[in-house]
Design an enzyme around this catalytic site. Structure first.
Site, PDB file in Angstrom:
ATOM      1  N   HIS A 182     -12.998   3.255   3.480  1.00  0.00           N
ATOM      2  CA  HIS A 182     -12.178   4.344   2.962  1.00  0.00           C
ATOM      3  C   HIS A 182     -13.084   5.501   2.532  1.00  0.00           C
ATOM      4  O   HIS A 182     -14.307   5.384   2.512  1.00  0.00           O
ATOM      5  CB  HIS A 182     -11.322   3.855   1.795  1.00  0.00           C
ATOM      6  CG  HIS A 182     -10.222   2.931   2.217  1.00  0.00           C
ATOM      7  ND1 HIS A 182     -10.316   1.570   2.072  1.00  0.00           N
ATOM      8  CD2 HIS A 182      -9.031   3.163   2.818  1.00  0.00           C
ATOM      9  CE1 HIS A 182      -9.212   1.014   2.555  1.00  0.00           C
ATOM     10  NE2 HIS A 182      -8.419   1.944   3.019  1.00  0.00           N
ATOM     11  N   SER A 204       0.856  -1.190   0.000  1.00  0.00           N
ATOM     12  CA  SER A 204       0.000   0.000   0.000  1.00  0.00           C
ATOM     13  C   SER A 204       0.887   1.232   0.000  1.00  0.00           C
ATOM     14  O   SER A 204       2.024   1.195   0.496  1.00  0.00           O
ATOM     15  CB  SER A 204      -0.849  -0.014   1.271  1.00  0.00           C
ATOM     16  OG  SER A 204      -1.330   1.285   1.557  1.00  0.00           O
ATOM     17  N   SER A 205       0.353   2.343  -0.502  1.00  0.00           N
ATOM     18  CA  SER A 205       1.153   3.576  -0.529  1.00  0.00           C
ATOM     19  C   SER A 205       1.438   4.096   0.878  1.00  0.00           C
ATOM     20  O   SER A 205       2.320   4.947   1.048  1.00  0.00           O
ATOM     21  CB  SER A 205       0.445   4.649  -1.350  1.00  0.00           C
ATOM     22  OG  SER A 205      -0.825   4.915  -0.818  1.00  0.00           O
ATOM     23  N   CYS A 206       0.741   3.599   1.908  1.00  0.00           N
ATOM     24  CA  CYS A 206       0.995   4.095   3.270  1.00  0.00           C
ATOM     25  C   CYS A 206       2.281   3.540   3.870  1.00  0.00           C
ATOM     26  O   CYS A 206       2.640   3.898   4.982  1.00  0.00           O
ATOM     27  CB  CYS A 206      -0.192   3.847   4.177  1.00  0.00           C
ATOM     28  SG  CYS A 206      -0.422   2.128   4.583  1.00  0.00           S
ATOM     29  N   LYS A 235       2.795  -4.272   6.196  1.00  0.00           N
ATOM     30  CA  LYS A 235       3.035  -4.325   4.750  1.00  0.00           C
ATOM     31  C   LYS A 235       4.528  -4.173   4.424  1.00  0.00           C
ATOM     32  O   LYS A 235       5.017  -4.793   3.473  1.00  0.00           O
ATOM     33  CB  LYS A 235       2.203  -3.242   4.044  1.00  0.00           C
ATOM     34  CG  LYS A 235       0.708  -3.565   4.032  1.00  0.00           C
ATOM     35  CD  LYS A 235       0.449  -4.805   3.204  1.00  0.00           C
ATOM     36  CE  LYS A 235      -1.011  -5.190   3.113  1.00  0.00           C
ATOM     37  NZ  LYS A 235      -1.210  -6.442   2.370  1.00  0.00           N
ATOM     38  N   TYR A 286      -0.809  -0.912   9.956  1.00  0.00           N
ATOM     39  CA  TYR A 286      -0.963  -1.533   8.632  1.00  0.00           C
ATOM     40  C   TYR A 286       0.334  -1.378   7.835  1.00  0.00           C
ATOM     41  O   TYR A 286       0.793  -2.316   7.181  1.00  0.00           O
ATOM     42  CB  TYR A 286      -2.129  -0.836   7.925  1.00  0.00           C
ATOM     43  CG  TYR A 286      -2.502  -1.393   6.587  1.00  0.00           C
ATOM     44  CD1 TYR A 286      -3.142  -2.622   6.474  1.00  0.00           C
ATOM     45  CD2 TYR A 286      -2.247  -0.681   5.414  1.00  0.00           C
ATOM     46  CE1 TYR A 286      -3.510  -3.129   5.246  1.00  0.00           C
ATOM     47  CE2 TYR A 286      -2.611  -1.170   4.183  1.00  0.00           C
ATOM     48  CZ  TYR A 286      -3.245  -2.394   4.107  1.00  0.00           C
ATOM     49  OH  TYR A 286      -3.612  -2.893   2.888  1.00  0.00           O
TER      50      TYR A 286
HETATM   51  O1  GFB Z   1      -9.606   6.781   2.755  1.00  0.00           O
HETATM   52  P1  GFB Z   1      -9.179   7.140   4.134  1.00  0.00           P
HETATM   53  O2  GFB Z   1      -9.978   6.570   5.254  1.00  0.00           O
HETATM   54  O3  GFB Z   1      -7.681   6.721   4.362  1.00  0.00           O
HETATM   55  O4  GFB Z   1      -9.233   8.734   4.309  1.00  0.00           O
HETATM   56  P2  GFB Z   1      -6.201   7.309   4.186  1.00  0.00           P
HETATM   57  C1  GFB Z   1      -8.731   9.611   3.353  1.00  0.00           C
HETATM   58  C2  GFB Z   1      -9.057  11.043   3.708  1.00  0.00           C
HETATM   59  O5  GFB Z   1     -10.459  11.245   3.519  1.00  0.00           O
HETATM   60  C3  GFB Z   1      -8.758  11.472   5.148  1.00  0.00           C
HETATM   61  C4  GFB Z   1     -10.993  11.936   4.623  1.00  0.00           C
HETATM   62  O6  GFB Z   1      -8.243  12.788   5.115  1.00  0.00           O
HETATM   63  C5  GFB Z   1     -10.131  11.456   5.796  1.00  0.00           C
HETATM   64  O7  GFB Z   1     -10.245  12.332   6.907  1.00  0.00           O
HETATM   65  N1  GFB Z   1     -12.426  11.650   4.761  1.00  0.00           N
HETATM   66  C6  GFB Z   1     -13.420  12.569   4.592  1.00  0.00           C
HETATM   67  C7  GFB Z   1     -12.991  10.475   5.056  1.00  0.00           C
HETATM   68  N2  GFB Z   1     -14.616  12.011   4.843  1.00  0.00           N
HETATM   69  C8  GFB Z   1     -14.385  10.703   5.121  1.00  0.00           C
HETATM   70  C9  GFB Z   1     -15.245   9.611   5.442  1.00  0.00           C
HETATM   71  O8  GFB Z   1     -16.465   9.740   5.541  1.00  0.00           O
HETATM   72  N3  GFB Z   1     -14.646   8.414   5.651  1.00  0.00           N
HETATM   73  C10 GFB Z   1     -13.280   8.238   5.562  1.00  0.00           C
HETATM   74  N4  GFB Z   1     -12.762   7.003   5.762  1.00  0.00           N
HETATM   75  N5  GFB Z   1     -12.444   9.268   5.275  1.00  0.00           N
HETATM   76  C11 GFB Z   1      -5.644   4.812   4.366  1.00  0.00           C
HETATM   77  C12 GFB Z   1      -5.093   3.926   5.434  1.00  0.00           C
HETATM   78  O9  GFB Z   1      -5.353   6.108   4.732  1.00  0.00           O
HETATM   79  O10 GFB Z   1      -5.072   4.574   3.103  1.00  0.00           O
HETATM   80  C13 GFB Z   1      -5.162   2.504   5.013  1.00  0.00           C
HETATM   81  O11 GFB Z   1      -5.821   4.139   6.620  1.00  0.00           O
HETATM   82  C14 GFB Z   1      -4.611   2.304   3.593  1.00  0.00           C
HETATM   83  O12 GFB Z   1      -4.460   1.734   5.925  1.00  0.00           O
HETATM   84  C15 GFB Z   1      -5.240   3.288   2.627  1.00  0.00           C
HETATM   85  O13 GFB Z   1      -3.238   2.459   3.595  1.00  0.00           O
HETATM   86  C16 GFB Z   1      -4.677   3.179   1.236  1.00  0.00           C
HETATM   87  O14 GFB Z   1      -5.896   7.582   2.741  1.00  0.00           O
HETATM   88  O15 GFB Z   1      -5.977   8.454   5.108  1.00  0.00           O
END
Ligand code: GFB
Length: 315
Positions: free
Chosen positions: A181, A109-111, A142, A138
């Site tokens: 996500h 993953s890119s993280c 990875k 995570y």
């Molecule tokens: O997709 P996401 O949960 O993961 O959140 P990451 C991306 C951005 O979207 C963050 C915002 O800045 C969140 O605050 N966001 C806005 C929301 N509204 C929402 C919402 O309703 N739900 C969610 N979930 N986010 C993930 C990692 O990071 O990236 C995983 O947690 C994995 O482990 C994945 O690596 C690729 O992009 O921040």
């Protein structure tokens, strides 16, 4: 070039979004796909994984199985994201090595890259700085998986490769609002806001973080390409090169589903990493290109959600 014809390809994690896309893609191409549900093989149990691989003897293994989730799920379940992912990847690689598979593809993953890595992030940024705290569990798992694949190649001469996808979305996503996500969460929120006639829709964080999104069918296409054309110890990035702010993607989603109300940004929720754009020039130099733009991809994800609302909500 590695020839997939006549090979049995085990997709570990076929019920997930990535595994499902790989099954669709490989079956469309006429390949022999092997899958097994948790009732047949629980991937965190080493003996079960070894028995399954020894019995089925796949030629190719794709490690698409993982405990995954969005920013809130990572914070809520650090043990699942670290412990289970370590076991899943270690068990599958050991069993695949013992069975002498011809090729294994591990998905990261890119993280995995440091929070403050220079953008766009090249593969060389790995382990050059501290991780983003919200997804460190995570990421550590990875990173261990990438290094384990590299170690099998170095110690045993096996053709194990690792690909690092950017943030993904598409058919088969998880639409649970706390664990998903951002794209599936906002799609669902926008549809529900539209249908209830709400004046506003809530977006977590400030809306300013930048993300690079890829439709999962593009990822499946890239992974098949890499199986056929890539054999190297170094992991390889898989991205689109296009980034958008969370506020922009929220507005595109509202346009897509026809919600015309206001966006409200809930700053009590975390932003996570400020920017996460990968440098995918190594993959692009090999001749691969993504095909699905964000607006087109979001329309496809909306169609999937509309057609399968109940199954998706139970994820
Ligand atoms: O997709 P996401 O949960 O993961 O959140 P990451 C991306 C951005 O979207 C963050 C915002 O800045 C969140 O605050 N966001 C806005 C929301 N509204 C929402 C919402 O309703 N739900 C969610 N979930 N986010 C993930 C990692 O990071 O990236 C995983 O947690 C994995 O482990 C994945 O690596 C690729 O992009 O921040």
């Amino acid at each position: 070039m590695f020839d997939l014809s006549g090979k049995t390809i085990w997709i570990a994690g076929h019920r997930g979004m990535v595994g499902g896309a790989l099954v669709r893609r490989l079956q469309r191409d006429g390949h022999r796909v092997l899958t097994a549900g948790r009732d047949r093989v629980d991937l965190v149990r080493q003996a079960e994984v070894e028995a399954f691989v020894a019995a089925e003897r796949p030629d190719v293994v794709i490690v698409a199985a993982a405990r995954v989730g969005g920013i809130a799920a990572n914070a809520a379940r650090p043990v699942d994201f670290l412990h289970d992912n370590l076991l899943i990847e270690a068990n599958i690689m050991r069993a695949a090595a013992d069975a002498g598979v011809a090729k294994l593809l591990f998905l990261g993953s890119s993280c995995i890259y440091p929070r403050d890595a220079a953008q766009p992030m090249t593969e060389a940024a790995l382990l050059t700085g501290p991780l983003e705290a919200t997804n460190q569990w995570y990421a550590i798992a990875k990173i261990a998986g990438i290094k384990l694949a590299e170690a099998y190649r170095q110690q045993h001469g096996l053709d194990f490769i690792s690909a690092m996808p950017t943030n993904l979305y598409g058919p088969g996503d998880n639409y649970d609002l706390e664990s998903s996500h951002v794209i599936p969460a906002l799609l669902r929120k926008a549809i529900e806001a539209r249908d209830s006639g709400a004046a506003t829709m809530t977006v977590w964080g400030s809306g300013t973080p930048l993300r690079e999104f890829m439709h999962v069918d593009d990822l499946a296409d890239a992974l098949v390409f890499l199986l056929q054309n890539y054999s190297s110890p170094e992991h390889i990035n898989v991205g689109t090169g296009q980034e958008v702010t969370i506020a922009e993607v929220a507005r595109i989603i509202c346009d897509t589903v026809g919600f015309t109300g206001e966006l409200v940004f809930d700053r009590s929720r975390p932003d996570g990493t400020p920017r996460k754009l990968m440098d995918s020039s190594r993959l692009l130099a090999m001749g691969w290109r993504p095909q699905i733009g964000l607006r087109e991809g979001l329309a496809d994800a909306w169609r999937d959600f509309s057609e399968n609302p109940t199954t998706r909500l139970s994820a």
